[in-house]
Scaffold this motif. Sequence first.
Motif, mmCIF file in Angstrom:
data_model
loop_
_atom_site.group_PDB
_atom_site.id
_atom_site.type_symbol
_atom_site.label_atom_id
_atom_site.label_comp_id
_atom_site.label_asym_id
_atom_site.label_seq_id
_atom_site.Cartn_x
_atom_site.Cartn_y
_atom_site.Cartn_z
ATOM 1 N N PHE A 32 -23.575 38.465 24.649
ATOM 2 C CA PHE A 32 -24.664 37.678 25.241
ATOM 3 C C PHE A 32 -25.424 36.930 24.154
ATOM 4 C CE2 PHE A 32 -25.316 41.083 28.810
ATOM 5 C CZ PHE A 32 -24.153 40.681 29.438
ATOM 6 N N LYS A 33 -25.749 37.641 23.073
ATOM 7 C CA LYS A 33 -26.503 37.023 21.983
ATOM 8 C C LYS A 33 -25.717 35.866 21.370
ATOM 9 C CE LYS A 33 -28.690 37.945 17.562
ATOM 10 N NZ LYS A 33 -28.942 38.905 16.494
ATOM 11 N N GLU A 34 -24.419 36.082 21.122
ATOM 12 C CA GLU A 34 -23.585 35.043 20.527
ATOM 13 C C GLU A 34 -23.550 33.780 21.391
ATOM 14 O OE1 GLU A 34 -19.717 36.797 20.146
ATOM 15 O OE2 GLU A 34 -20.319 38.099 18.489
ATOM 16 N N ILE A 35 -23.441 33.965 22.692
ATOM 17 C CA ILE A 35 -23.273 32.833 23.604
ATOM 18 C C ILE A 35 -24.604 32.211 24.027
ATOM 19 C CG2 ILE A 35 -22.481 32.207 25.932
ATOM 20 C CD1 ILE A 35 -20.211 34.241 25.503
ATOM 21 N N LEU A 36 -25.601 33.032 24.272
ATOM 22 C CA LEU A 36 -26.842 32.524 24.854
ATOM 23 C C LEU A 36 -27.925 32.168 23.842
ATOM 24 C CD1 LEU A 36 -26.934 34.889 27.950
ATOM 25 C CD2 LEU A 36 -26.428 32.439 27.929
ATOM 26 N N SER A 37 -27.927 32.793 22.674
ATOM 27 C CA SER A 37 -28.959 32.463 21.672
ATOM 28 C C SER A 37 -28.951 30.984 21.297
ATOM 29 C CB SER A 37 -28.807 33.332 20.426
ATOM 30 O OG SER A 37 -29.215 34.636 20.699
ATOM 31 N N ARG B 166 -28.409 28.616 23.057
ATOM 32 C CA ARG B 166 -28.941 27.876 24.207
ATOM 33 C C ARG B 166 -30.418 28.192 24.456
ATOM 34 N NH1 ARG B 166 -23.735 28.630 24.415
ATOM 35 N NH2 ARG B 166 -22.339 27.190 25.480
ATOM 36 N N GLY B 167 -31.030 28.905 23.503
ATOM 37 C CA GLY B 167 -32.462 29.189 23.595
ATOM 38 C C GLY B 167 -32.822 30.461 24.332
ATOM 39 N N ILE B 168 -31.844 31.248 24.715
ATOM 40 C CA ILE B 168 -32.127 32.510 25.411
ATOM 41 C C ILE B 168 -32.297 33.604 24.361
ATOM 42 C CG2 ILE B 168 -31.313 34.192 27.115
ATOM 43 C CD1 ILE B 168 -31.984 31.413 28.272
ATOM 44 N N ARG B 169 -33.460 34.244 24.356
ATOM 45 C CA ARG B 169 -33.798 35.240 23.340
ATOM 46 C C ARG B 169 -33.461 36.669 23.745
ATOM 47 N NH1 ARG B 169 -39.831 33.144 21.978
ATOM 48 N NH2 ARG B 169 -39.231 31.093 21.231
ATOM 49 N N GLY B 170 -33.267 36.892 25.047
ATOM 50 C CA GLY B 170 -32.998 38.252 25.502
ATOM 51 C C GLY B 170 -33.055 38.323 27.012
ATOM 52 N N ILE B 171 -33.295 39.531 27.497
ATOM 53 C CA ILE B 171 -33.313 39.746 28.944
ATOM 54 C C ILE B 171 -34.658 40.287 29.392
ATOM 55 C CG2 ILE B 171 -30.824 40.167 29.017
ATOM 56 C CD1 ILE B 171 -31.528 43.127 29.461
ATOM 57 N N PHE B 172 -34.856 40.239 30.703
ATOM 58 C CA PHE B 172 -36.028 40.893 31.274
ATOM 59 C C PHE B 172 -35.583 41.781 32.413
ATOM 60 C CE2 PHE B 172 -35.897 37.075 33.953
ATOM 61 C CZ PHE B 172 -36.141 37.578 35.217
ATOM 62 N N PHE B 173 -36.350 42.846 32.599
ATOM 63 C CA PHE B 173 -36.149 43.772 33.709
ATOM 64 C C PHE B 173 -37.457 43.868 34.483
ATOM 65 C CE2 PHE B 173 -33.204 45.637 30.536
ATOM 66 C CZ PHE B 173 -32.055 45.711 31.296
ATOM 67 N N LEU B 174 -37.357 43.975 35.784
ATOM 68 C CA LEU B 174 -38.535 44.273 36.583
ATOM 69 C C LEU B 174 -38.728 45.779 36.541
ATOM 70 C CD1 LEU B 174 -40.819 43.470 38.515
ATOM 71 C CD2 LEU B 174 -39.196 43.791 40.387
ATOM 72 N N CYS B 175 -39.838 46.230 36.001
ATOM 73 C CA CYS B 175 -40.139 47.655 35.892
ATOM 74 C C CYS B 175 -40.545 48.178 37.268
ATOM 75 C CB CYS B 175 -41.259 47.875 34.886
ATOM 76 S SG CYS B 175 -41.768 49.597 34.728
ATOM 77 N N GLU B 176 -39.824 49.151 37.759
ATOM 78 C CA GLU B 176 -40.124 49.708 39.080
ATOM 79 C C GLU B 176 -41.435 50.488 39.083
ATOM 80 O OE1 GLU B 176 -36.775 51.902 40.542
ATOM 81 O OE2 GLU B 176 -35.409 50.206 40.254
ATOM 82 N N TRP C 14 -32.663 40.491 22.030
ATOM 83 C CA TRP C 14 -31.317 41.047 21.831
ATOM 84 C C TRP C 14 -31.353 42.197 20.837
ATOM 85 C CZ3 TRP C 14 -29.157 39.334 25.823
ATOM 86 C CH2 TRP C 14 -29.207 37.996 26.218
ATOM 87 N N GLU C 15 -32.095 42.028 19.741
ATOM 88 C CA GLU C 15 -32.135 43.060 18.699
ATOM 89 C C GLU C 15 -32.777 44.349 19.213
ATOM 90 O OE1 GLU C 15 -33.263 39.890 18.292
ATOM 91 O OE2 GLU C 15 -31.608 39.133 17.100
#
Length: 127
Positions: free
Chosen positions: A54-59, A61-71, A81-82
């Motif tokens: 994900f980091k190799e492909i999306l970084s 393109r300006g994508i720094r990481g992911i988000f999760f909705l905390c339940e 990513w790191e």
Amino acid sequence: MVTGVNFDAQMPRDPFADDPNDPASFLDADEPMPPLTEEEREGIIQDLSLVKRFKEILSPRGIRGIFFLCEDCAVNHYYDWEILAANMRATLADELSPVHEPGAEPEVTAYVPWDYCLGYLDGMEQR
């Protein structure tokens, strides 16, 4: 040379401060974490490999990481990513992952859901 700077004061306030339902409050400091099953270990290794892709492909393109909705708090949590990789490596080493996120006001448009990353990777591999 900078001296006398209190970096702790620059950190965002703990989102669970003064919360009686703080998930960490339910952990016994003397109680070891249960060992990972082989299936769990393999799943984390696979996810760690995905994070690298994900980091190799999306970084670029300006994508720094992911988000999760905390339940628990119904708020999105943003992970670089790191940070994701470090948490996974800590889990594989039978260590507790430190809780950390990007700055108090992350650029939310630079983070995407995990499923978006999977779909993007799948689309790249289908070409």
